[in-house]
Structures are given as C-alpha cells and as structure tokens.
Write a protein that holds these residues in place. Structure first.
Motif, PDB file in Angstrom:
ATOM      1  N   GLU A  11     -28.169 -15.071 -11.351  1.00 51.33           N
ATOM      2  CA  GLU A  11     -27.917 -16.545 -12.050  1.00 51.33           C
ATOM      3  C   GLU A  11     -26.992 -16.295 -12.988  1.00 51.33           C
ATOM      4  OE1 GLU A  11     -30.172 -17.242 -16.300  1.00 51.33           O
ATOM      5  OE2 GLU A  11     -31.410 -18.276 -14.619  1.00 51.33           O
ATOM      6  N   SER A  12     -26.569 -15.268 -13.521  1.00 53.32           N
ATOM      7  CA  SER A  12     -25.048 -15.289 -14.247  1.00 53.32           C
ATOM      8  C   SER A  12     -23.936 -15.467 -13.542  1.00 53.32           C
ATOM      9  CB  SER A  12     -25.037 -13.703 -14.969  1.00 53.32           C
ATOM     10  OG  SER A  12     -25.009 -12.870 -14.065  1.00 53.32           O
ATOM     11  N   ASP A  13     -23.932 -14.986 -12.191  1.00 49.30           N
ATOM     12  CA  ASP A  13     -22.825 -15.369 -11.400  1.00 49.30           C
ATOM     13  C   ASP A  13     -22.775 -16.700 -10.884  1.00 49.30           C
ATOM     14  OD1 ASP A  13     -22.037 -12.636 -11.360  1.00 49.30           O
ATOM     15  OD2 ASP A  13     -23.340 -11.969  -9.795  1.00 49.30           O
ATOM     16  N   ALA A  14     -23.955 -17.397 -10.671  1.00 54.19           N
ATOM     17  CA  ALA A  14     -23.948 -18.669 -10.428  1.00 54.19           C
ATOM     18  C   ALA A  14     -23.436 -19.646 -11.398  1.00 54.19           C
ATOM     19  CB  ALA A  14     -25.435 -19.177 -10.134  1.00 54.19           C
ATOM     20  N   LEU A  15     -23.777 -19.399 -12.671  1.00 52.25           N
ATOM     21  CA  LEU A  15     -23.364 -19.954 -13.807  1.00 52.25           C
ATOM     22  C   LEU A  15     -21.868 -20.052 -13.875  1.00 52.25           C
ATOM     23  CD1 LEU A  15     -26.337 -19.340 -16.490  1.00 52.25           C
ATOM     24  CD2 LEU A  15     -25.772 -21.512 -15.310  1.00 52.25           C
ATOM     25  N   ASP A  16     -21.256 -18.641 -13.672  1.00 48.63           N
ATOM     26  CA  ASP A  16     -19.666 -18.564 -13.861  1.00 48.63           C
ATOM     27  C   ASP A  16     -19.184 -19.497 -12.513  1.00 48.63           C
ATOM     28  OD1 ASP A  16     -17.258 -17.548 -14.602  1.00 48.63           O
ATOM     29  OD2 ASP A  16     -17.583 -15.976 -12.947  1.00 48.63           O
ATOM     30  N   LEU A  17     -19.775 -19.383 -11.465  1.00 52.99           N
ATOM     31  CA  LEU A  17     -19.462 -20.233 -10.601  1.00 52.99           C
ATOM     32  C   LEU A  17     -19.404 -21.559 -10.665  1.00 52.99           C
ATOM     33  CD1 LEU A  17     -18.297 -20.587  -7.461  1.00 52.99           C
ATOM     34  CD2 LEU A  17     -20.753 -20.335  -6.629  1.00 52.99           C
ATOM     35  N   LEU A  18     -20.365 -22.264 -11.139  1.00 54.22           N
ATOM     36  CA  LEU A  18     -20.510 -23.468 -11.560  1.00 54.22           C
ATOM     37  C   LEU A  18     -19.507 -24.043 -12.826  1.00 54.22           C
ATOM     38  CD1 LEU A  18     -24.345 -23.863 -11.341  1.00 54.22           C
ATOM     39  CD2 LEU A  18     -22.740 -24.798  -9.925  1.00 54.22           C
ATOM     40  N   ALA A  19     -19.381 -23.093 -13.506  1.00 54.23           N
ATOM     41  CA  ALA A  19     -18.401 -23.430 -14.821  1.00 54.23           C
ATOM     42  C   ALA A  19     -16.845 -23.363 -14.406  1.00 54.23           C
ATOM     43  CB  ALA A  19     -18.611 -22.353 -15.787  1.00 54.23           C
ATOM     44  N   ASN A  20     -16.544 -22.354 -13.263  1.00 50.95           N
ATOM     45  CA  ASN A  20     -14.948 -22.223 -13.193  1.00 50.95           C
ATOM     46  C   ASN A  20     -14.752 -22.358 -11.727  1.00 50.95           C
ATOM     47  OD1 ASN A  20     -14.699 -21.090 -16.025  1.00 50.95           O
ATOM     48  ND2 ASN A  20     -16.133 -19.508 -15.328  1.00 50.95           N
ATOM     49  N   GLY A  21     -15.540 -22.784 -10.890  1.00 45.06           N
ATOM     50  CA  GLY A  21     -15.164 -22.800  -9.422  1.00 45.06           C
ATOM     51  C   GLY A  21     -14.479 -24.280  -9.167  1.00 45.06           C
ATOM     52  N   ARG A  22     -13.665 -24.068  -8.077  1.00 47.07           N
ATOM     53  CA  ARG A  22     -12.999 -25.469  -7.527  1.00 47.07           C
ATOM     54  C   ARG A  22     -13.924 -26.138  -6.726  1.00 47.07           C
ATOM     55  NH1 ARG A  22     -10.268 -22.934  -4.276  1.00 47.07           N
ATOM     56  NH2 ARG A  22     -11.042 -23.739  -2.251  1.00 47.07           N
ATOM     57  N   PRO A  89     -32.916 -24.726 -10.850  1.00 46.29           N
ATOM     58  CA  PRO A  89     -31.639 -23.925 -10.276  1.00 46.29           C
ATOM     59  C   PRO A  89     -30.418 -23.831 -11.488  1.00 46.29           C
ATOM     60  CG  PRO A  89     -32.449 -25.459  -8.649  1.00 46.29           C
ATOM     61  CD  PRO A  89     -33.139 -25.502  -9.840  1.00 46.29           C
ATOM     62  N   PRO A  90     -29.798 -22.968 -11.541  1.00 46.44           N
ATOM     63  CA  PRO A  90     -28.609 -22.990 -12.634  1.00 46.44           C
ATOM     64  C   PRO A  90     -27.913 -24.297 -12.706  1.00 46.44           C
ATOM     65  CG  PRO A  90     -28.741 -20.798 -11.376  1.00 46.44           C
ATOM     66  CD  PRO A  90     -29.680 -21.889 -10.839  1.00 46.44           C
ATOM     67  N   THR A  91     -27.582 -24.909 -13.924  1.00 45.79           N
ATOM     68  CA  THR A  91     -27.269 -26.162 -14.104  1.00 45.79           C
ATOM     69  C   THR A  91     -26.394 -26.230 -15.273  1.00 45.79           C
ATOM     70  OG1 THR A  91     -29.438 -27.168 -13.248  1.00 45.79           O
ATOM     71  CG2 THR A  91     -27.887 -28.706 -14.025  1.00 45.79           C
ATOM     72  N   ILE A  92     -25.205 -26.748 -15.049  1.00 49.21           N
ATOM     73  CA  ILE A  92     -24.241 -26.795 -16.271  1.00 49.21           C
ATOM     74  C   ILE A  92     -23.590 -28.348 -16.513  1.00 49.21           C
ATOM     75  CG2 ILE A  92     -23.645 -24.543 -16.266  1.00 49.21           C
ATOM     76  CD1 ILE A  92     -20.754 -25.595 -14.991  1.00 49.21           C
ATOM     77  N   LEU A  93     -22.959 -28.574 -17.565  1.00 50.40           N
ATOM     78  CA  LEU A  93     -22.480 -29.708 -17.601  1.00 50.40           C
ATOM     79  C   LEU A  93     -20.715 -29.458 -17.677  1.00 50.40           C
ATOM     80  CD1 LEU A  93     -22.898 -33.014 -18.532  1.00 50.40           C
ATOM     81  CD2 LEU A  93     -22.286 -32.416 -20.780  1.00 50.40           C
ATOM     82  N   ARG A  94     -20.108 -30.029 -16.806  1.00 50.41           N
ATOM     83  CA  ARG A  94     -18.609 -29.806 -16.831  1.00 50.41           C
ATOM     84  C   ARG A  94     -17.949 -31.009 -16.267  1.00 50.41           C
ATOM     85  NH1 ARG A  94     -16.453 -26.160 -12.009  1.00 50.41           N
ATOM     86  NH2 ARG A  94     -14.390 -27.396 -12.524  1.00 50.41           N
ATOM     87  N   ASP A  95     -16.475 -30.948 -16.243  1.00 46.51           N
ATOM     88  CA  ASP A  95     -15.678 -31.978 -15.552  1.00 46.51           C
ATOM     89  C   ASP A  95     -15.641 -31.759 -14.162  1.00 46.51           C
ATOM     90  OD1 ASP A  95     -14.591 -33.915 -17.585  1.00 46.51           O
ATOM     91  OD2 ASP A  95     -13.292 -32.539 -18.107  1.00 46.51           O
ATOM     92  N   GLY A  96     -15.704 -32.837 -13.399  1.00 45.72           N
ATOM     93  CA  GLY A  96     -15.480 -32.518 -11.995  1.00 45.72           C
ATOM     94  C   GLY A  96     -14.598 -33.997 -11.478  1.00 45.72           C
ATOM     95  N   PRO A  97     -14.638 -34.077 -10.048  1.00 46.02           N
ATOM     96  CA  PRO A  97     -13.486 -34.942  -9.581  1.00 46.02           C
ATOM     97  C   PRO A  97     -14.029 -36.516 -10.118  1.00 46.02           C
ATOM     98  CG  PRO A  97     -14.372 -33.476  -7.673  1.00 46.02           C
ATOM     99  CD  PRO A  97     -15.165 -33.174  -9.122  1.00 46.02           C
ATOM    100  N   LEU A  98     -15.064 -36.811 -10.611  1.00 48.36           N
ATOM    101  CA  LEU A  98     -15.326 -38.016 -10.883  1.00 48.36           C
ATOM    102  C   LEU A  98     -15.657 -37.984 -12.425  1.00 48.36           C
ATOM    103  CD1 LEU A  98     -17.611 -39.512  -8.397  1.00 48.36           C
ATOM    104  CD2 LEU A  98     -15.205 -39.832  -8.558  1.00 48.36           C
TER     105      LEU A  98
END
Length: 271
Positions: A11-22, A89-98
């Motif tokens: 979960e911690s890795d998933a949240l990091d991926l969601l927050a910082n991934g491309r 499932p791990p869920t965050i709020l972040r900026d995306g392409p839209l």
C-alpha cells in the motif's frame, strides 16, 4: 508495456506511485456515468494501471452539491485505511492530464473469479447465501438477489453503513487474486441524510460481526484526531460529524442497519 498485477504492490508503495508517477491515459471506461479513464502510471521503473476520475468530468448531482465526487472517493479510502480492513484500493487526489481528480490503483481480477453477489434461482439459493430481494426474468421465472454469508462482505456492509454508501452494486465489488475483496466507486457517499443503498442487506437486523465493535470504536476515536482532519479536506464539517453519528448508532444498536423506508434500498442495476 503491460502492467504487473497490482496485488504485488504494498500500500505505501502504491500511494507513492499514485502521488508521483507519470500518468499515460489508455482510454475511457464507457460504462461509467462520469468521466472515468484507465491509465498507466510509472515511477522508478515500476508500472501499474490506475483509474483516473477528473473533477472536470463529474456531472453535477442535486443531492450532492458540496465538494467533489473525487473527494468522496478519497474519503472512502481514508476510512477504509483507518479500519485496517483494506477494503478500498489505494486512492489519492492529484493533478492529472485533465486536471485534479481521484487516482485509484487498478485491481485485476482473475478470469475465473467467482462473484459472491448475484441473481440465483429463487428456489435454489446456494447453501451459505442470504436472499435479499425477489425478482423475475423476462420469461417470468423467479430469481432471488442474494449474496454469500461471508465475513469479507460483512466487513464491507459495515463500512458502507459508516460512509452512507448510496450505490453498492454487485459490480462494485472486486475479487483480486489472494482472497481479498475490494469495494470501488464511492463517489455518492457521506451524505448527511440516510441514503444507504446496497445489495448487502442479507444481515439486516442481525448482530454486528464481533470485530466490527472494536473497529468502530477505533474509528470514532480517530475521527476526533487525524482521520477527522484528513476527511475535512474533502467533506463538509457536517458530513464528518454525521460519520460520527452513524458510528454511534451502529455501536448503540449493535446490529446491521435496516433498509430505509423513504429511499430505494437497492441500487439499479443491482449487479
């Protein structure tokens, strides 16, 4: 590139991926009522699929005028995380392409995954299943909407009562490899009025599962501190207060809630 099974990611890795991934959009999930996109997300050589729900793609709802559906999706994950049951499932709020939106880890289901919820012949409900409602097909044959008397689903039923989920369809329950279950699509949750709509009414009026008492007590405490503060970033103060009220009622009654009398109790379509 083909995404690896999400279950292998902590979960911690998933949240990091969601927050910082491309993020790279793959396409739109056309069955969704609001803009829902599947994407690949990559960070430090790790790639997974995710669901991206941009705020700009949300259709206004007259009975959910405050906040965003994306914020409610994130709030559901925060409550799930606090229970320790790992239901969302791990869920965050972040900026995306839209623009800003909810980003949730994609859950892969094996092709032979068996659903614990569905329509079964009315006179042949499987052993260990609980009937919820009666129905007939287009030929007039009798069926029952039913679900398994399974502790994993019972946890989800308690969770839905806490967040006041107005849309727990059978199709919103996923069955990944490993035996866990996940609930998804929580954009219409946390209303201050009782809007609980679910297919998991099989335990109506029965005693809560034993573990729920401790979990609800812990949730009540955390709502006065870190969890409450986190939820207030996405929900109104009144909505957070009503989470506390629902937990108190559940603990006081010690039983699963009964269907509302002034609101459709089962979502459509149910599965």
């Amino acid at each position: 590139m083909t995404a690896e099974p999400a279950a292998a990611l902590a979960e911690s890795d998933a949240l990091d991926l969601l927050a910082n991934g491309r993020i790279e959009i793959e396409g739109r999930l056309v069955d969704a009522s609001n803009t829902t996109l599947r994407a690949e997300i990559t960070l430090s050589g790790v790639t997974r699929r995710c669901v991206y729900k941009p705020v700009r793609g949300e259709r206004p709802l007259w009975d959910f005028p405050d906040g965003t559906l994306a914020g409610r999706e994130v709030s559901a994950f925060l409550v799930s995380q606090a229970t320790g049951w790992g239901l969302v499932p791990p869920t965050i709020l972040r900026d995306g392409p839209l623009g800003p939106g909810a980003l949730q880890l994609w859950i892969d289901e094996p092709e032979d995954a068996e659903s614990l919820i569905g329509f079964v012949p009315a006179f042949d409900v499987p052993s260990g299943w609980l009937a919820v409602a009666n129905a007939r097909d287009e030929d007039g044959d009798a069926y029952a909407l039913a679900h398994a008397d399974d502790p994993r689903l019972a946890r989800l039923a308690v969770f839905d009562a806490v967040i006041n989920n107005a849309d727990r369809k059978g199709g919103h329950v996923l069955y990944p490899v490993g035996g866990a279950i996940h609930g998804v699509d929580h954009g219409v949750s946390f209303h201050v009025e009782n809007k609980l709509r679910t297919v998991l009414w099989g335990w109506t009026g029965k005693s809560l599962i034993a573990e729920a008492v401790d979990v609800l007590g812990s949730l009540a405490g955390r709502l006065e501190s870190d969890l409450g503060e986190a939820l207030e970033q996405h929900l109104t103060i009144s909505e957070v207060q009503h989470i506390r009220l629902r937990i108190r009622r559940l603990l006081r009654a010690g039983r699963f809630p009964k269907p509302p009398q002034d609101w459709p109790a089962i979502p459509w379509p149910p599965v």
